[in-house]
Design an enzyme around this catalytic site. Structure first.
Site, short mmCIF file in Angstrom:
data_model
loop_
_atom_site.label_atom_id
_atom_site.label_comp_id
_atom_site.label_asym_id
_atom_site.label_seq_id
_atom_site.Cartn_x
_atom_site.Cartn_y
_atom_site.Cartn_z
N CYS A 85 0.93 -1.11 -0.06
CA CYS A 85 -0.07 0.04 0.07
C CYS A 85 0.84 1.39 -0.14
CB CYS A 85 -0.88 0.11 1.10
SG CYS A 85 -0.27 -0.06 2.74
N VAL A 86 0.60 2.16 0.62
CA VAL A 86 1.35 3.55 0.66
C VAL A 86 2.51 3.46 1.51
CG1 VAL A 86 1.34 6.01 1.28
CG2 VAL A 86 -0.74 4.99 0.25
#
Length: 488
Positions: A31-32
């Protein structure tokens, strides 16, 4: 730059080895800020040693995943890890992980396994385009300012082009969501994207705008629906495409598969989506968004305070990605999100606490970590502040949570709204009304941001930190090497 890549190369090697080697890894996504591993044996990873690695901020086990928090460099590190595991972006679908949860054949075990996979598919479909949605929302806000200040005319070419930049991701959201969902399901992304193109075709949208019906059954009409900005219908469509395509390929001759299979899949899945599943899921999306809005209207200040007091704990355990599709559904269905506006204050709270530590400390290494964490949170990402400073001293995290609760209370009290998914300082343009430009809503958002930031900073500076405090180590003291060798 070469040294940086070399560090990531070595870091990826160490992470894989400490997780249990390539044989213990089914798959990895990201993810981020996190590498999210699906592992076979959850007793093999040497978690404390992984936490000690330079470049690793923490480790979380949640949602059936072994999550390694590495910060904003996650994409570069993921590429190194994926290369070592021979995983490409196109093959980064959710696997069928073999774990203790999968071995649990009880009803609750199956429910937990299926729920984790369901959440994984939804978040995996939305997650890759979050930053693009955020950017598009900010462009919308800035365009509103330009038009209300008469810098750009609504009838001019500049407006037409900039508006297209802002609207494109929302207009083609079904195509993007379908493509990502198919990748998560290990289906056919391009064929699914075509289904998305069918349901947002201009003729379909025109029929929906005119209130036309597909057909009538007795007194019941099956209407055309506008699917731009929609999420859930395409996730289900991706699943249908995968199942139908696999079934067809199991018996259709290979000589005609290339033409026959796409014809049938496009025809069947598009028809089912337009007539049945699409209208049902769009109705569900509207019900979800309106239900949440009704809940907020009941007592928004208290709701905001409670949500914000505990929201960053969800971030700690990596569970906040299960809520993000709710924001996106709000934006897709309503065009705005009060919930996103409330949660935005928690990012500022973490930034303020980290900044408070940085300003107060006289230790150079802590000061550097504090400023870096605060800057990252100002840009919308809290993990560096949480794992680098706030959690490791505990009190700053408490101060940030208190300030965030106050920010949530004020956001609910003032009825602050938001038109894009990105929050914190960098996301202030998200509070600009795309129709009216800068209104009181924007200044209320600035006020909430300032109060939350100053309160988190002040509480941390006065009570939350002093240089006599000991930072919690990334791992416990090394154990007896002889005992460790016996275990291995």
């Amino acid at each position: 730059m070469k040294n940086k890549k070399k560090d990531y190369h070595e870091l990826s090697k160490q992470i894989i080895e400490l997780i249990g080697g390539e044989d213990n890894i089914d798959n990895v996504i990201h993810c981020v800020t996190r590498l999210r591993f699906y592992i076979k044996d959850d007793t093999q990873p040497k978690t404390e040693k992984i936490k000690e690695l330079d470049g690793v901020m923490g480790v979380v086990e949640a949602g059936g995943q072994y999550q390694v928090v590495v910060g904003p460099a996650v994409d570069d590190i993921y590429k190194e890890v994926a290369a070592r595991l021979s995983i490409s972006e196109d093959s980064s679908s959710d696997p069928e992980p073999v774990s203790a949860l999968d071995e649990d054949s009880s009803v609750f075990g199956k429910m937990g396994r299926n729920f984790n996979r369901f959440i994984g598919i939804i978040t995996g479909s939305v997650m890759p385009i979050i930053s693009i949605l955020a950017a598009a929302g900010i462009i919308k806000g800035l365009l509103a300012v330009l038009t209300t200040t008469n810098v750009v005319s609504e009838t001019g070419t500049a407006y037409l082009i900039i508006n297209a930049m802002a609207d494109a991701v929302f207009y083609f959201l079904p195509v993007l969501i379908g493509f990502n969902a198919a990748k998560r399901l290990n289906g056919n992304p391009l064929l699914t994207a075509v289904i998305g193109g069918v349901i947002i075709h201009p003729t379909v949208l025109e029929a929906a705008d005119n209130g036309s019906s597909i057909f009538s059954l007795g007194s019941f009409d099956f209407p055309f629906i506008a699917y731009t900005y929609s999420i859930f219908p395409m996730i289900l469509a991706a699943w249908m495409v995968k199942k139908l395509e696999n079934w067809l390929k199991s018996w259709v001759s290979t000589y005609i598969q290339a033409i026959f299979v796409p014809i049938v899949v496009i025809g069947v899945v598009s028809t089912i989506t337009i007539i049945i599943t699409g209208p049902v899921l769009v109705g569900f999306s509207s019900l979800l968004a309106n239900g949440l809005e009704t809940m907020l209207n009941m007592n928004a200040p208290i709701f905001g305070a409670v949500i914000n007091a505990f929201y960053q704990l969800l971030v700690v355990f990596g569970l906040h990605w299960g809520i993000i599709p709710v924001y996106v559904n709000d934006f897709a269905t309503l065009g705005y999100s009060y919930l996103s506006a409330i949660v935005s204050a928690t990012i500022v709270g973490q930034a303020g606490a980290s900044l408070g530590v940085a300003v107060k400390t006289k230790k150079a290494d802590i000061k550097e970590l504090g400023y870096a964490g605060a800057f990252s949170a100002f840009c919308g990402i809290t993990e560096p502040a949480i794992y680098g400073i706030n959690l490791r001293f505990r009190r700053p995290f408490i101060c940030a949570s208190i300030a965030s609760a106050v920010g949530g209370f004020l956001t609910g009290l003032l009825g602050v709204n938001m038109w894009s998914i990105i929050g914190s300082i960098i996301g202030l343009p998200s509070f600009i009304d795309p129709e009216l430009g800068i209104t009181a809503n924007f200044w209320y958002a600035v006020l909430v941001t300032a109060v939350t930031l100053l309160l988190a900073f002040g509480l941390t500076y006065v009570w939350g930190y002093n240089d006599n405090m000991e930072m919690e180590k990334k791992r416990e003291k090394p154990k007896n090497p002889a005992k460790e060798n016996l275990k291995n």
